[in-house]
Design an enzyme around this catalytic site. Structure first.
Site, PDB file in Angstrom:
ATOM      1  N   LYS A   9       1.226  -1.185   0.149  1.00 37.95           N
ATOM      2  CA  LYS A   9      -0.457   0.159   0.122  1.00 37.95           C
ATOM      3  C   LYS A   9       1.049   1.338   0.047  1.00 37.95           C
ATOM      4  CE  LYS A   9      -3.418  -2.284   2.720  1.00 37.95           C
ATOM      5  NZ  LYS A   9      -4.542  -1.813   3.547  1.00 37.95           N
ATOM      6  N   TYR A  49     -12.171  -3.154  -3.148  1.00 39.48           N
ATOM      7  CA  TYR A  49     -12.459  -3.450  -1.947  1.00 39.48           C
ATOM      8  C   TYR A  49     -13.602  -2.741  -1.416  1.00 39.48           C
ATOM      9  CZ  TYR A  49      -7.986  -2.496   0.614  1.00 39.48           C
ATOM     10  OH  TYR A  49      -7.234  -3.291   1.315  1.00 39.48           O
ATOM     11  N   ASN A 112      -1.615  -0.347   7.476  1.00 44.63           N
ATOM     12  CA  ASN A 112      -0.904  -1.497   7.923  1.00 44.63           C
ATOM     13  C   ASN A 112      -0.320  -2.348   6.660  1.00 44.63           C
ATOM     14  OD1 ASN A 112      -2.963  -2.209   5.885  1.00 44.63           O
ATOM     15  ND2 ASN A 112      -4.425  -3.731   7.543  1.00 44.63           N
ATOM     16  N   HIS A 115      -1.355  -5.525   1.082  1.00 47.61           N
ATOM     17  CA  HIS A 115      -2.878  -5.700   1.247  1.00 47.61           C
ATOM     18  C   HIS A 115      -2.759  -7.518   1.232  1.00 47.61           C
ATOM     19  CE1 HIS A 115      -6.743  -8.069  -0.446  1.00 47.61           C
ATOM     20  NE2 HIS A 115      -6.004  -7.827  -1.353  1.00 47.61           N
ATOM     21  N   GLU A 126      -8.895 -10.850  -7.707  1.00 55.53           N
ATOM     22  CA  GLU A 126      -8.309  -9.699  -7.438  1.00 55.53           C
ATOM     23  C   GLU A 126      -6.909  -9.782  -8.489  1.00 55.53           C
ATOM     24  OE1 GLU A 126      -6.876  -9.855  -3.593  1.00 55.53           O
ATOM     25  OE2 GLU A 126      -9.360  -9.595  -2.889  1.00 55.53           O
TER      26      GLU A 126
HETATM   27  P1  GTP Z   1      -6.254  -6.242   3.607  1.00 52.26           P
HETATM   28  O1  GTP Z   1      -5.458  -7.521   3.008  1.00 52.26           O
HETATM   29  O2  GTP Z   1      -5.902  -4.793   3.325  1.00 52.26           O
HETATM   30  O3  GTP Z   1      -8.301  -7.183   2.600  1.00 52.26           O
HETATM   31  O4  GTP Z   1      -7.116  -6.579   4.882  1.00 52.26           O
HETATM   32  P2  GTP Z   1      -7.115  -7.017   6.171  1.00 52.26           P
HETATM   33  O5  GTP Z   1      -8.152  -8.602   4.984  1.00 52.26           O
HETATM   34  O6  GTP Z   1      -6.479  -7.807   7.090  1.00 52.26           O
HETATM   35  O7  GTP Z   1      -8.490  -6.710   6.170  1.00 52.26           O
HETATM   36  P3  GTP Z   1      -9.611  -6.609   6.012  1.00 52.26           P
HETATM   37  O8  GTP Z   1     -10.272  -6.789   4.285  1.00 52.26           O
HETATM   38  O9  GTP Z   1     -11.104  -6.636   6.395  1.00 52.26           O
HETATM   39  O10 GTP Z   1      -9.721  -4.793   5.554  1.00 52.26           O
HETATM   40  C1  GTP Z   1      -8.998  -4.105   4.689  1.00 52.26           C
HETATM   41  C2  GTP Z   1      -8.799  -2.316   4.566  1.00 52.26           C
HETATM   42  O11 GTP Z   1      -9.393  -2.176   5.717  1.00 52.26           O
HETATM   43  C3  GTP Z   1      -7.187  -3.580   5.895  1.00 52.26           C
HETATM   44  O12 GTP Z   1      -6.501  -3.689   5.914  1.00 52.26           O
HETATM   45  C4  GTP Z   1      -7.501  -1.752   6.704  1.00 52.26           C
HETATM   46  O13 GTP Z   1      -6.195  -0.784   6.081  1.00 52.26           O
HETATM   47  C5  GTP Z   1      -8.258  -1.219   6.188  1.00 52.26           C
HETATM   48  N1  GTP Z   1      -9.297  -1.399   7.654  1.00 52.26           N
HETATM   49  C6  GTP Z   1     -10.131  -2.629   8.490  1.00 52.26           C
HETATM   50  N2  GTP Z   1     -10.767  -2.163   9.567  1.00 52.26           N
HETATM   51  C7  GTP Z   1     -10.681  -0.975   9.651  1.00 52.26           C
HETATM   52  C8  GTP Z   1     -11.203  -0.080  10.295  1.00 52.26           C
HETATM   53  O14 GTP Z   1     -11.755  -0.421  11.120  1.00 52.26           O
HETATM   54  N3  GTP Z   1     -10.784   1.155  10.085  1.00 52.26           N
HETATM   55  C9  GTP Z   1      -9.732   1.397   9.334  1.00 52.26           C
HETATM   56  N4  GTP Z   1      -9.630   2.692   9.481  1.00 52.26           N
HETATM   57  N5  GTP Z   1      -9.637   0.829   8.471  1.00 52.26           N
HETATM   58  C10 GTP Z   1     -10.018  -0.504   8.223  1.00 52.26           C
HETATM   59 MG    MG Z   2      -8.600  -8.227   3.001  1.00 51.40          MG
END
Ligand code: GTP
Ligand code: MG
Length: 149
Positions: A9, A49, A112, A115, A126
């Protein structure tokens, strides 16, 4: 062979973590089959997303991903979707184990670093969003026999 979509990212790119992250996947034994650096369009980020579109953080997430650059990659190998997620660590870096990418480099869930696809079918979806079929390179690393029995 299984494939996953990995994207460093904008925070990871700006913090100069591309080399380290690629190195972790290479050293593990996975094969890089596609890679590009791009500033994603809003449409691309929203499509990627889409499953999170009802979340309160969605607009901020899309804006952040579009701020770019993003290093988009496809990695291939046995169980790479699940193992890739293990290498990446928990979504919230404060909960990610040390030794994982997020556990070593992150603090905030909204920054974070990386992805990784969460399942084989999402990986296929994806990869199709981010890459054209001709951008995926067919090749056989000579070291494969030293990685797989
Ligand atoms: P990705 O690999 O990026 O898809 O992350 P993930 O699979 O570990 O988590 P998820 O798909 O649930 O969420 C996608 C992204 O949304 C996360 O990596 C975070 O950057 C963001 N995100 C998820 N939960 C939160 C939250 O509670 N607050 C904020 N600000 N961002 C969030
Ligand atoms: Mg995810």
């Amino acid at each position: 062979m299984e494939r996953t979509f990995i994207a460093i990212k904008p925070d990871g790119v700006n913090r100069a973590l591309i080399g380290d992250i690629i190195s972790r996947f290479e050293k593990r034994g996975y094969k890089l089959v596609a890679m590009k650096l791009l500033k994603p369009s809003k449409e691309l980020a929203e499509t990627h997303y889409a499953a999170l579109s009802s979340k309160p953080f969605f607009a901020g997430l899309v804006e952040f991903i579009c701020s770019g650059p993003v290093c988009a990659m496809v990695w291939e190998g046995t169980d790479v979707v699940k193992t890739g997620r293990t290498m990446i660590g928990a979504t919230k870096p404060t909960e990610s184990a040390p030794g994982t990418i997020r556990g070593d480099y992150g603090i905030d869930v909204g920054r974070n670093v990386i992805h990784g696809s969460d399942a084989v079918d999402t990986a296929e979806r994806e990869i199709g969003i981010w890459f054209k079929p001709e951008e995926l390179v067919e090749w056989e690393p000579t070291m494969s026999t030293w990685i797989y029995e």
